[in-house]
Write a protein that holds these residues in place. Structure first.
Motif, PDB file in Angstrom:
ATOM      1  N   GLY A  35      -0.965   6.421 -17.600  1.00 19.90           N
ATOM      2  CA  GLY A  35      -1.577   7.659 -17.128  1.00 19.90           C
ATOM      3  C   GLY A  35      -0.928   8.146 -15.851  1.00 19.90           C
ATOM      4  O   GLY A  35       0.259   8.431 -15.835  1.00 19.90           O
ATOM      5  N   VAL A  36      -1.706   8.224 -14.770  1.00 23.68           N
ATOM      6  CA  VAL A  36      -1.149   8.674 -13.490  1.00 23.68           C
ATOM      7  C   VAL A  36      -1.023   7.510 -12.500  1.00 23.68           C
ATOM      8  O   VAL A  36      -0.815   7.723 -11.314  1.00 23.68           O
ATOM      9  N   HIS A  37      -1.170   6.277 -13.005  1.00 22.64           N
ATOM     10  CA  HIS A  37      -1.143   5.118 -12.116  1.00 22.64           C
ATOM     11  C   HIS A  37       0.009   4.166 -12.409  1.00 22.64           C
ATOM     12  O   HIS A  37       0.307   3.881 -13.565  1.00 22.64           O
TER      13      HIS A  37
ATOM     14  N   GLN B  55      -1.298  -4.504  -7.732  1.00 21.15           N
ATOM     15  CA  GLN B  55      -1.938  -3.314  -7.130  1.00 21.15           C
ATOM     16  C   GLN B  55      -1.813  -2.114  -8.063  1.00 21.15           C
ATOM     17  O   GLN B  55      -0.771  -1.940  -8.693  1.00 21.15           O
ATOM     18  N   GLU B  56      -2.838  -1.279  -8.084  1.00 17.28           N
ATOM     19  CA  GLU B  56      -2.778  -0.025  -8.826  1.00 17.28           C
ATOM     20  C   GLU B  56      -2.483   1.109  -7.848  1.00 17.28           C
ATOM     21  O   GLU B  56      -3.136   1.206  -6.801  1.00 17.28           O
TER      22      GLU B  56
ATOM     23  N   PHE C 252       1.419   4.975   1.181  1.00 18.01           N
ATOM     24  CA  PHE C 252       1.891   3.814   0.423  1.00 18.01           C
ATOM     25  C   PHE C 252       0.937   2.634   0.620  1.00 18.01           C
ATOM     26  O   PHE C 252       0.562   1.965  -0.331  1.00 18.01           O
ATOM     27  N   GLU C 253       0.526   2.418   1.871  1.00 25.59           N
ATOM     28  CA  GLU C 253      -0.395   1.316   2.175  1.00 25.59           C
ATOM     29  C   GLU C 253      -1.737   1.494   1.482  1.00 25.59           C
ATOM     30  O   GLU C 253      -2.389   0.527   1.119  1.00 25.59           O
ATOM     31  N   ASP C 254      -2.138   2.735   1.313  1.00 25.29           N
ATOM     32  CA  ASP C 254      -3.428   3.006   0.666  1.00 25.29           C
ATOM     33  C   ASP C 254      -3.258   3.204  -0.847  1.00 25.29           C
ATOM     34  O   ASP C 254      -4.122   3.747  -1.523  1.00 25.29           O
ATOM     35  N   ASN C 255      -2.118   2.771  -1.376  1.00 26.10           N
ATOM     36  CA  ASN C 255      -1.875   2.792  -2.819  1.00 26.10           C
ATOM     37  C   ASN C 255      -1.923   4.173  -3.453  1.00 26.10           C
ATOM     38  O   ASN C 255      -2.445   4.350  -4.547  1.00 26.10           O
ATOM     39  N   PHE C 256      -1.401   5.164  -2.745  1.00 27.94           N
ATOM     40  CA  PHE C 256      -1.096   6.413  -3.443  1.00 27.94           C
ATOM     41  C   PHE C 256       0.206   6.974  -2.885  1.00 27.94           C
ATOM     42  O   PHE C 256       0.573   6.702  -1.738  1.00 27.94           O
TER      43      PHE C 256
END
Ligand SMILES: *Cc1c(COP(=O)(O)O)cnc(C)c1O
Length: 464
Positions: free
Chosen positions: A44-46, A53-54, A411-415
């Protein structure tokens, strides 16, 4: 089967990567010291990384994975094509079904006056095709002096010698003696950074008229083409003022200059219409396509030609082509990608549902004290960071420091958002939902808060 496995621990993968893999657009020693993030899968978008990590991908890979990750039918189509006909060339008076089908499909989506496509393996080599093509076109028309191509500073048209020359990236020109002869650059329509006291509309006209001045300076009889992205992508998602494109179009028409629209990012729905040229009412002679053509599932690009350009080119052999021009698997994958794009009404959904929703949320982020301008068009946008909203000031310590802080916090917050100087940019998959947009807006606001705190602490909030 020789499957690629991800069984090694992250640190070992990183060490091997640093030992043997030289990355594009990367300071290798700096990366080796830090270790690359290892992406192991996506749906999907992940994305998923080697630590499990996602990560929400708000850049669609590199502006390309428009239909999202993990599409079974694309894998199936690729598999079948590889079994049926993995490769054959289209050079020596031969063709094959996937190339025929994709050429028909792509040109049916193109503006009515554009009915032929020349395939490449990506956007850079497609733009190389364009350089040779427009020059030979004018030679065939009995005007061999019409050779110069005008482009723009801070444009991105790819990374081959030809494409990087067309591009206007100073850092790239600084390596390897670029640009090649016969390519010149005018200023970009970046109102926020360069518009001074002018209104965006005045500025758009002024920047467009630089084209007319440059043509006069070079002599109309020496200019082959003007190339531009409808919206500059890699340059920082620069959405031109409304006055810009109509004036560019008028100038190209008035002076018999071919207009090349580099649709590599804007094409196939990014702006809420099929083409950036639709969104900005551009009538191109040539369009460069890649990225969204296959949603990144296979390498493919191309040049779509107007009937006028094709008819002239058709009178002579064009000594040009790539081994992988019209690669069967890439064509089959691109066709399936376009089927999904249409069947799921992804562009209509962007235009009617998610783009207006994102525009609202983006305007909200524009209220943040660190944001000087929040630009958005369809599903592509930028947040211009500033130490002083009112004056549109740049940061005194030079461009990029605060942008990097913000990018790293994402990046650290996974987006994933990307930074260009002190602009944070997004170009999410076209399947991005309202819920995804909510998440993005919430996370981005927090990142802006943290960035401002960090920049303040580091003494970076001074205006230039
Ligand atoms: C990415 C890009 C290119 C180059 O495409 P590649 O497939 O990387 O060679 C060309 N033009 C634009 C506008 C792009 O964004």
């Amino acid at each position: 089967m020789n499957m690629i496995t991800n069984h090694l621990p992250t640190a070992e993968l990183q060490a091997l990567d640093a030992a043997h893999h030289m990355h594009p657009f990367t300071d290798s020693n700096a990366l080796a010291a830090k270790g690359a993030r290892v992406i192991t899968g996506a749906k999907g978008v992940h994305l998923r990384d080697s630590d499990g990590q996602e990560i929400m991908d708000c850049m669609a890979g590199l502006w390309c994975v428009n239909i999202g990750y993990g599409r079974d039918s694309i894998a199936e189509v690729a598999r079948r094509q590889l079994l049926e006909l993995p490769y054959y060339n289209t050079f020596f008076q031969t063709t094959h079904v996937p190339a025929i089908a994709l050429a028909e499909k792509v040109t049916s989506l193109a503006p009515d006056h554009m009915n032929h496509v020349f395939f490449a393996a990506g956007g850079s080599d497609a733009n190389d095709t364009n350089i040779r093509l427009v020059r030979h076109y004018w030679a065939l028309k009995g005007k061999p002096e019409k050779q110069v191509i005008i482009s723009r500073k801070n444009a991105y048209h790819g990374s081959t010698v030809g494409a990087a020359s067309l591009g206007g990236m100073q850092a790239m020109h600084g390596q390897g003696t670029l640009p090649i002869p016969g390519v010149v650059h005018i200023n970009q329509p970046h109102w926020y950074l360069e518009g001074g006291d002018m209104t965006p509309e005045e500025f758009g006209l002024q920047r467009a008229r630089e084209l007319e001045k440059k043509i006069a300076e070079l002599g109309e009889d020496n200019v082959a083409a003007f190339i531009a992205e409808p919206i500059q992508g890699a340059g920082g998602v620069i959405i031109p003022p409304s006055t810009y494109w109509p004036e560019i179009q008028r100038i190209c028409d008035a002076h018999e200059i071919l207009l090349i629209a580099d649709e590599v990012i804007c094409g196939f729905g990014r702006t809420g219409n099929m083409w950036g040229s639709d969104t900005f009412s551009i009538r191109p002679d040539i369009m460069t396509i890649a990225k969204g053509l296959s949603s990144g599932y296979a390498p493919i690009g191309g040049s779509i030609l107007s009937d006028e350009v094709f008819d002239v080119m058709a009178t002579d052999e064009f000594y040009h082509g790539y081994t992988y021009s019209g690669h069967p698997m890439s064509c089959a994958v691109a066709l399936e990608n376009l089927r999904i794009l249409e069947e799921e009404n992804l562009i209509g959904n962007v235009r009617d549902v998610t783009a207006p929703y994102l525009a609202e949320k983006w305007a909200g982020l524009g209220e943040h004290p660190l944001v000087g301008e929040a630009r958005i068009c369809g599903l592509v946008g930028a947040l211009q960071l500033t130490p002083d909203k009112a004056s549109r000031a740049a940061f005194a310590e030079g461009p990029g420091n605060v942008g990097v802080i913000a990018r790293d916090l994402c990046f650290e917050d996974n987006f994933i958002m990307r930074h260009v100087g002190d602009q944070l940019i997004i170009s999410p998959p076209l399947i991005f939902s309202k819920e995804n947009i909510d998440t993005l807006a919430e996370k981005a606001w927090k990142v802006l808060d943290k960035t401002m705190a960090s920049a303040t602490e580091k003494g970076l909030m001074k205006a230039a």
